[in-house]
Design an enzyme around this catalytic site. Sequence first.
Site, PDB file in Angstrom:
ATOM      1  N   ASN A   9      36.787  32.436  41.221  1.00 29.41           N
ATOM      2  CA  ASN A   9      36.122  33.711  40.936  1.00 29.41           C
ATOM      3  C   ASN A   9      37.207  34.777  40.773  1.00 29.41           C
ATOM      4  O   ASN A   9      37.796  35.218  41.758  1.00 29.41           O
ATOM      5  CB  ASN A   9      35.184  34.052  42.106  1.00 29.41           C
ATOM      6  CG  ASN A   9      34.564  35.428  41.958  1.00 29.41           C
ATOM      7  OD1 ASN A   9      34.610  36.027  40.871  1.00 29.41           O
ATOM      8  ND2 ASN A   9      33.968  35.927  43.028  1.00 29.41           N
ATOM      9  N   LYS A  11      36.897  37.757  39.842  1.00 30.88           N
ATOM     10  CA  LYS A  11      36.375  39.111  40.123  1.00 30.88           C
ATOM     11  C   LYS A  11      36.802  40.066  39.004  1.00 30.88           C
ATOM     12  O   LYS A  11      36.890  39.654  37.855  1.00 30.88           O
ATOM     13  CB  LYS A  11      36.834  39.585  41.500  1.00 30.88           C
ATOM     14  CG  LYS A  11      36.591  38.542  42.595  1.00 30.88           C
ATOM     15  CD  LYS A  11      36.721  39.097  43.976  1.00 30.88           C
ATOM     16  CE  LYS A  11      36.582  37.973  44.987  1.00 30.88           C
ATOM     17  NZ  LYS A  11      36.417  38.418  46.335  1.00 30.88           N
ATOM     18  N   HIS A  96      26.657  36.984  45.025  1.00 31.54           N
ATOM     19  CA  HIS A  96      27.926  37.155  45.739  1.00 31.54           C
ATOM     20  C   HIS A  96      27.789  38.337  46.695  1.00 31.54           C
ATOM     21  O   HIS A  96      27.116  39.319  46.383  1.00 31.54           O
ATOM     22  CB  HIS A  96      29.052  37.397  44.728  1.00 31.54           C
ATOM     23  CG  HIS A  96      30.407  37.308  45.354  1.00 31.54           C
ATOM     24  ND1 HIS A  96      30.947  38.337  46.091  1.00 31.54           N
ATOM     25  CD2 HIS A  96      31.318  36.300  45.378  1.00 31.54           C
ATOM     26  CE1 HIS A  96      32.136  37.966  46.533  1.00 31.54           C
ATOM     27  NE2 HIS A  96      32.391  36.744  46.121  1.00 31.54           N
ATOM     28  N   GLU A  98      29.691  40.665  47.386  1.00 31.74           N
ATOM     29  CA  GLU A  98      30.104  41.963  46.799  1.00 31.74           C
ATOM     30  C   GLU A  98      28.978  42.548  45.957  1.00 31.74           C
ATOM     31  O   GLU A  98      28.786  43.762  45.897  1.00 31.74           O
ATOM     32  CB  GLU A  98      31.404  41.778  45.995  1.00 31.74           C
ATOM     33  CG  GLU A  98      32.585  41.562  46.929  1.00 31.74           C
ATOM     34  CD  GLU A  98      33.744  40.776  46.338  1.00 31.74           C
ATOM     35  OE1 GLU A  98      33.802  40.584  45.108  1.00 31.74           O
ATOM     36  OE2 GLU A  98      34.597  40.333  47.128  1.00 31.74           O
ATOM     37  N   GLU A 168      29.522  31.619  52.054  1.00 32.19           N
ATOM     38  CA  GLU A 168      30.654  32.534  52.075  1.00 32.19           C
ATOM     39  C   GLU A 168      30.456  33.573  53.181  1.00 32.19           C
ATOM     40  O   GLU A 168      29.782  34.597  52.958  1.00 32.19           O
ATOM     41  CB  GLU A 168      30.776  33.256  50.735  1.00 32.19           C
ATOM     42  CG  GLU A 168      31.046  32.332  49.573  1.00 32.19           C
ATOM     43  CD  GLU A 168      31.881  33.029  48.509  1.00 32.19           C
ATOM     44  OE1 GLU A 168      32.939  32.511  48.172  1.00 32.19           O
ATOM     45  OE2 GLU A 168      31.478  34.110  48.040  1.00 32.19           O
ATOM     46  N   GLY A 174      38.233  37.670  51.176  1.00 29.86           N
ATOM     47  CA  GLY A 174      39.332  38.582  50.864  1.00 29.86           C
ATOM     48  C   GLY A 174      40.031  39.144  52.098  1.00 29.86           C
ATOM     49  O   GLY A 174      40.804  40.095  51.987  1.00 29.86           O
ATOM     50  N   SER A 214      38.569  33.183  51.681  1.00 29.86           N
ATOM     51  CA  SER A 214      40.027  33.086  51.887  1.00 29.86           C
ATOM     52  C   SER A 214      40.523  31.640  51.879  1.00 29.86           C
ATOM     53  O   SER A 214      41.416  31.290  52.656  1.00 29.86           O
ATOM     54  CB  SER A 214      40.433  33.784  53.185  1.00 29.86           C
ATOM     55  OG  SER A 214      40.099  35.160  53.131  1.00 29.86           O
TER      56      SER A 214
HETATM   57  C1  PEP Z   1      35.009  35.046  46.739  1.00 30.45           C
HETATM   58  O1  PEP Z   1      35.130  36.125  46.198  1.00 30.45           O
HETATM   59  O2  PEP Z   1      34.033  34.355  46.476  1.00 30.45           O
HETATM   60  C2  PEP Z   1      36.022  34.626  47.690  1.00 30.45           C
HETATM   61  C3  PEP Z   1      35.775  33.594  48.426  1.00 30.45           C
HETATM   62  O3  PEP Z   1      37.177  35.389  47.745  1.00 30.45           O
HETATM   63  P1  PEP Z   1      38.492  35.054  48.601  1.00 30.45           P
HETATM   64  O4  PEP Z   1      38.832  33.591  48.359  1.00 30.45           O
HETATM   65  O5  PEP Z   1      39.547  35.964  48.064  1.00 30.45           O
HETATM   66  O6  PEP Z   1      38.166  35.304  50.022  1.00 30.45           O
END
Ligand code: PEP
Length: 254
Positions: A9, A11, A96, A98, A168, A174, A214
Amino acid sequence: MTVPLVVGNWKMNGKLAESVVLAKSIVSRLKTKPANAEIAIAPPFTALAAVRDEVRNSPLKLAAQNCHWEPSGAFTGEVSAPMLSEIGCHFVILGHSERRQIFHEADDMIRKKLIAVTGQNMRAILCVGETLDQRQAGKTIDIVTTQLDNALKGLSKGVIENLAIAYEPVWAIGTGLNANPEQVREVHNCLRIHLQSGFGAASGSVVRLLYGGSVKPEIAASLTKLDEVNGFLVGGASLLAEPFLAIADAFNEN
Ligand code: PEP
């Protein structure tokens, strides 16, 4: 056997030239060392067409990061499922955290988006996850199963079978923090049982369960050992070809 799914992803990162370079390097690395997983990348909307041209004739699949539920109309700034299908997307990420937190997406919107995406023969990647406060209050399982139930309410087995679900934890996205294998095991096992009891053993078993938060190459191998981890949704580490594909390589060792 379930083929694992690893999705990058990107973003809101990557202007056109950078996106093409990154897609090219993933394609070329996959040629020299094929992955033991299905791999997809989700660039920003503006780069989808250019990236599609790079991934053509390669095993790398195209994903979008969001879509609207209506096929067309007066929805300024939105992109529809038929538009994403036309451009060559195989997957669309939905719900997601976000999107849920910053853009106030509610479960009923996500449910309508799921119907729109699968109606265009694309596959949806539905994200669920708890905040730190919710985890500390012991509400993790309640939160993720409620998000699941609300998003999947009334959907047919055919729709369910075309989904992947990404667990998630919001506190891990992040932040450099990961859920540990025991935390991932608990949530993934519970999601699997929940899907099987809601949609039947066969349909509930084919849904791939991804972990995201992450993920880095160093921790991927400890998670691929878990029965119910069928892939990863990767944010930051997907912005470079090598760590992204090293994460996918963790599935080679099983
Ligand atoms: C994501 O945005 O779905 C995600 C898991 O980001 P990150 O790996 O940077 O935590």
